[in-house]
Design a protein around this motif. Structure first.
Motif, PDB file in Angstrom:
ATOM      1  N   ASP A 156       0.965  -0.922   0.196  1.00 43.00           N
ATOM      2  CA  ASP A 156       0.031  -0.026  -0.355  1.00 43.00           C
ATOM      3  C   ASP A 156       1.163   1.257   0.125  1.00 43.00           C
ATOM      4  O   ASP A 156       1.462   1.751   0.537  1.00 43.00           O
ATOM      5  CB  ASP A 156      -0.846   0.126   1.172  1.00 43.00           C
ATOM      6  N   GLU A 157       1.177   1.986  -1.185  1.00 42.02           N
ATOM      7  CA  GLU A 157       2.246   3.204  -1.243  1.00 42.02           C
ATOM      8  C   GLU A 157       1.559   3.775  -0.815  1.00 42.02           C
ATOM      9  O   GLU A 157       3.036   5.507  -0.501  1.00 42.02           O
ATOM     10  CB  GLU A 157       2.863   3.015  -3.187  1.00 42.02           C
ATOM     11  N   ARG A 158       0.455   4.266  -0.183  1.00 42.05           N
ATOM     12  CA  ARG A 158      -0.561   5.524   0.243  1.00 42.05           C
ATOM     13  C   ARG A 158       0.304   5.168   1.659  1.00 42.05           C
ATOM     14  O   ARG A 158      -0.121   6.602   2.389  1.00 42.05           O
ATOM     15  CB  ARG A 158      -1.602   5.396   0.423  1.00 42.05           C
ATOM     16  N   ARG A 159       0.528   4.006   2.383  1.00 42.05           N
ATOM     17  CA  ARG A 159       1.244   3.734   3.754  1.00 42.05           C
ATOM     18  C   ARG A 159       2.471   4.329   3.845  1.00 42.05           C
ATOM     19  O   ARG A 159       3.657   3.205   2.765  1.00 42.05           O
ATOM     20  CB  ARG A 159       1.158   2.991   3.814  1.00 42.05           C
ATOM     21  N   LEU A 160       3.230   5.644   4.407  1.00 35.63           N
ATOM     22  CA  LEU A 160       4.795   6.181   4.425  1.00 35.63           C
ATOM     23  C   LEU A 160       4.987   6.178   5.699  1.00 35.63           C
ATOM     24  O   LEU A 160       4.011   6.404   6.642  1.00 35.63           O
ATOM     25  CB  LEU A 160       4.850   7.398   3.736  1.00 35.63           C
ATOM     26  N   PHE A 161       6.301   5.878   6.337  1.00 42.67           N
ATOM     27  CA  PHE A 161       7.015   5.849   7.698  1.00 42.67           C
ATOM     28  C   PHE A 161       7.958   7.117   6.932  1.00 42.67           C
ATOM     29  O   PHE A 161       9.201   7.008   5.898  1.00 42.67           O
ATOM     30  CB  PHE A 161       7.323   4.886   8.299  1.00 42.67           C
ATOM     31  N   ALA A 162       7.647   7.996   8.279  1.00 42.68           N
ATOM     32  CA  ALA A 162       8.769   9.266   8.346  1.00 42.68           C
ATOM     33  C   ALA A 162      10.168   8.960   9.708  1.00 42.68           C
ATOM     34  O   ALA A 162       9.391   9.772  10.635  1.00 42.68           O
ATOM     35  CB  ALA A 162       8.548  10.337   7.962  1.00 42.68           C
ATOM     36  N   GLY A 163      11.040   8.763   9.374  1.00 47.43           N
ATOM     37  CA  GLY A 163      12.159   9.012  10.179  1.00 47.43           C
ATOM     38  C   GLY A 163      12.590  10.123  10.577  1.00 47.43           C
ATOM     39  O   GLY A 163      13.124  11.117   9.919  1.00 47.43           O
ATOM     40  N   THR A 164      12.490  10.579  11.830  1.00 49.82           N
ATOM     41  CA  THR A 164      12.334  13.298  11.591  1.00 49.82           C
ATOM     42  C   THR A 164      13.327  12.743  13.374  1.00 49.82           C
ATOM     43  O   THR A 164      13.786  11.865  14.251  1.00 49.82           O
ATOM     44  CB  THR A 164      10.645  13.163  12.273  1.00 49.82           C
ATOM     45  N   ASP A 165      13.442  13.842  13.444  1.00 50.36           N
ATOM     46  CA  ASP A 165      14.375  14.036  14.895  1.00 50.36           C
ATOM     47  C   ASP A 165      13.083  14.370  16.207  1.00 50.36           C
ATOM     48  O   ASP A 165      13.641  14.304  17.135  1.00 50.36           O
ATOM     49  CB  ASP A 165      14.644  16.011  13.891  1.00 50.36           C
ATOM     50  N   ALA A 166      12.069  14.008  15.830  1.00 49.50           N
ATOM     51  CA  ALA A 166      10.936  13.906  16.538  1.00 49.50           C
ATOM     52  C   ALA A 166      10.724  12.795  16.860  1.00 49.50           C
ATOM     53  O   ALA A 166       9.139  12.370  16.679  1.00 49.50           O
ATOM     54  CB  ALA A 166       9.829  14.911  16.624  1.00 49.50           C
ATOM     55  N   GLY A 167      11.329  11.665  15.928  1.00 52.71           N
ATOM     56  CA  GLY A 167      10.689  10.250  16.598  1.00 52.71           C
ATOM     57  C   GLY A 167       9.147   9.584  14.831  1.00 52.71           C
ATOM     58  O   GLY A 167       9.904  10.661  13.985  1.00 52.71           O
ATOM     59  N   VAL A 168       9.330   8.647  14.834  1.00 53.99           N
ATOM     60  CA  VAL A 168       8.293   7.941  13.521  1.00 53.99           C
ATOM     61  C   VAL A 168       7.026   8.653  13.460  1.00 53.99           C
ATOM     62  O   VAL A 168       6.130   8.465  14.325  1.00 53.99           O
ATOM     63  CB  VAL A 168       8.875   7.092  13.605  1.00 53.99           C
ATOM     64  N   PHE A 169       7.509   9.242  11.973  1.00 52.59           N
ATOM     65  CA  PHE A 169       5.505   9.698  11.686  1.00 52.59           C
ATOM     66  C   PHE A 169       5.344   8.964  10.735  1.00 52.59           C
ATOM     67  O   PHE A 169       5.813   8.249  10.136  1.00 52.59           O
ATOM     68  CB  PHE A 169       5.608  11.275  11.419  1.00 52.59           C
ATOM     69  N   GLU A 170       4.018   8.412  10.613  1.00 50.85           N
ATOM     70  CA  GLU A 170       3.397   7.586   9.581  1.00 50.85           C
ATOM     71  C   GLU A 170       1.857   8.128   8.658  1.00 50.85           C
ATOM     72  O   GLU A 170       1.383   8.948   9.617  1.00 50.85           O
ATOM     73  CB  GLU A 170       3.464   6.339  10.576  1.00 50.85           C
ATOM     74  N   THR A 171       1.642   7.988   7.407  1.00 47.92           N
ATOM     75  CA  THR A 171       0.734   8.826   6.496  1.00 47.92           C
ATOM     76  C   THR A 171      -0.376   7.151   6.865  1.00 47.92           C
ATOM     77  O   THR A 171       0.809   6.366   5.938  1.00 47.92           O
ATOM     78  CB  THR A 171       1.171   9.362   5.685  1.00 47.92           C
ATOM     79  N   ARG A 172      -1.288   7.332   6.020  1.00 50.34           N
ATOM     80  CA  ARG A 172      -2.076   6.059   5.009  1.00 50.34           C
ATOM     81  C   ARG A 172      -2.726   6.750   4.444  1.00 50.34           C
ATOM     82  O   ARG A 172      -3.403   5.989   3.644  1.00 50.34           O
ATOM     83  CB  ARG A 172      -2.869   5.589   6.525  1.00 50.34           C
ATOM     84  N   ASP A 173      -2.050   7.598   3.948  1.00 52.52           N
ATOM     85  CA  ASP A 173      -3.172   8.795   3.218  1.00 52.52           C
ATOM     86  C   ASP A 173      -2.294   9.368   1.955  1.00 52.52           C
ATOM     87  O   ASP A 173      -2.812  10.257   1.320  1.00 52.52           O
ATOM     88  CB  ASP A 173      -4.673   9.295   3.986  1.00 52.52           C
ATOM     89  N   GLY A 174      -0.991   8.772   1.655  1.00 52.10           N
ATOM     90  CA  GLY A 174      -0.331   9.258   0.293  1.00 52.10           C
ATOM     91  C   GLY A 174       0.080  10.746   0.890  1.00 52.10           C
ATOM     92  O   GLY A 174       0.854  11.282   0.227  1.00 52.10           O
ATOM     93  N   GLY A 175       0.327  11.365   2.125  1.00 52.42           N
ATOM     94  CA  GLY A 175       1.273  12.370   3.129  1.00 52.42           C
ATOM     95  C   GLY A 175      -0.230  13.714   3.025  1.00 52.42           C
ATOM     96  O   GLY A 175       0.674  14.086   3.547  1.00 52.42           O
ATOM     97  N   GLY A 176      -1.623  13.124   3.496  1.00 49.93           N
ATOM     98  CA  GLY A 176      -2.157  14.377   3.300  1.00 49.93           C
ATOM     99  C   GLY A 176      -2.082  14.455   4.888  1.00 49.93           C
ATOM    100  O   GLY A 176      -2.144  15.752   5.247  1.00 49.93           O
ATOM    101  N   THR A 177      -1.969  13.587   5.620  1.00 48.10           N
ATOM    102  CA  THR A 177      -2.004  14.019   7.280  1.00 48.10           C
ATOM    103  C   THR A 177      -0.859  12.295   7.431  1.00 48.10           C
ATOM    104  O   THR A 177      -0.727  11.127   7.269  1.00 48.10           O
ATOM    105  CB  THR A 177      -3.411  13.379   7.911  1.00 48.10           C
ATOM    106  N   TRP A 178      -0.229  13.160   8.544  1.00 54.94           N
ATOM    107  CA  TRP A 178       0.745  12.330   9.623  1.00 54.94           C
ATOM    108  C   TRP A 178       0.654  12.417  10.906  1.00 54.94           C
ATOM    109  O   TRP A 178      -0.199  13.427  11.276  1.00 54.94           O
ATOM    110  CB  TRP A 178       2.577  13.265   8.688  1.00 54.94           C
ATOM    111  N   ARG A 179       0.979  10.887  11.571  1.00 58.58           N
ATOM    112  CA  ARG A 179       0.636  11.384  12.723  1.00 58.58           C
ATOM    113  C   ARG A 179       2.245  10.736  13.730  1.00 58.58           C
ATOM    114  O   ARG A 179       2.544   9.757  13.392  1.00 58.58           O
ATOM    115  CB  ARG A 179      -1.209  10.762  13.001  1.00 58.58           C
ATOM    116  N   SER A 180       1.949  10.786  14.709  1.00 59.08           N
ATOM    117  CA  SER A 180       3.012   9.822  15.575  1.00 59.08           C
ATOM    118  C   SER A 180       2.698   8.522  15.225  1.00 59.08           C
ATOM    119  O   SER A 180       2.076   8.142  15.949  1.00 59.08           O
ATOM    120  CB  SER A 180       3.639  10.841  16.930  1.00 59.08           C
TER     121      SER A 180
END
Length: 228
Positions: A156-180
């Motif tokens: 599901d390529e709309r689901r992404l994880f980002a490693g940031t300076d504030a931990g891991v964030f995830e989106t399930r809508d292709g980057g529209g909304t990110w949550r911790s």
């Protein structure tokens, strides 16, 4: 897939070894890249395509079969450090790239910025056009934080994880909304992400607080697995 081909980025471009690093050929790009290579990824769909990001925000696509190198930076990307690239497992046309640094810097011409904001971008046409998928990872939302790592669910390529300076964030809508997605992980910079499709685990390497993992598919939640 087993391969003996290895790529490495340098101050001026990309080099390739076809025998696991025993010998290296000449630099693949005739002209030096704009900035040093800071992110490098091979397309899992077609390994002849190699993506490279640089310290000045440039993005290059190498076609190693034809010996062609294309600067696909465009006009909308920030001129910050390209920190991670994730080519699609399904299409050679799709790729996601992340940038480190702060929007407040890249939008300030007095600080050397080019006026462009954003930290995560997607292209669906091999870099001809870029779409900002940073969503709420913005200064206005209090999330003007560097991104150092990316991972994408190949199912599901709309689901992404980002490693940031504030931990891991995830989106399930292709980057529209990110949550911790940090869970019990301390507030720490995440510098590496690795998604194992076979086991369903997402591993996160941190700056000084060990290695953590979470189930991105199946049962279970975040938990620590090992420390370096």
């Amino acid at each position: 897939m087993r391969t003996s081909t290895v790529y490495v980025g340098s101050l001026t471009g990309v080099y390739r070894s076809t025998d696991r690093g025993d010998h290296w050929g000449e630099r693949l790009n005739d002209n030096p890249t704009d900035g040093q290579v800071t992110a490098l990824a091979v397309s899992p769909r077609d390994p002849r395509y190699v993506w490279a990001g640089t310290s000045t925000g440039h993005v290059y696509l190498f076609d190693t079969r034809r010996g062609r190198v294309t600067d696909v930076t465009g006009n909308g990307l920030p001129n910050r450090w390209g920190s991670a690239i994730v080519p699609s497992a399904r299409s050679v046309d799709r790729v996601v790239i992340a940038f480190s640094g702060y929007d407040a810097t890249s939008t300030d011409y007095d600080l050397g910025g080019n006026g462009n904001a954003g930290r995560i971008f997607r292209s669906r046409d091999r870099g001809r056009r870029w779409e900002d998928v940073s969503g709420n990872l913005t200064e206005g939302e209090g999330l003007d934080v560097p991104v150092s790592a990316l991972a994408q669910d190949p199912r599901d390529e709309r689901r992404l994880f980002a490693g940031t300076d504030a931990g891991v964030f995830e989106t399930r809508d292709g980057g529209g909304t990110w949550r911790s997605a940090r869970g019990p992980m301390p507030m720490v910079a995440v510098t590496a992400l690795d998604l194992n499709e076979r086991t369903g685990w997402l591993h996160a390497g941190t700056f000084g607080r060990g290695v953590w993992r979470m189930r991105y598919r199946g049962q279970g939640g975040p938990g620590r697995t090992a420390a370096p």
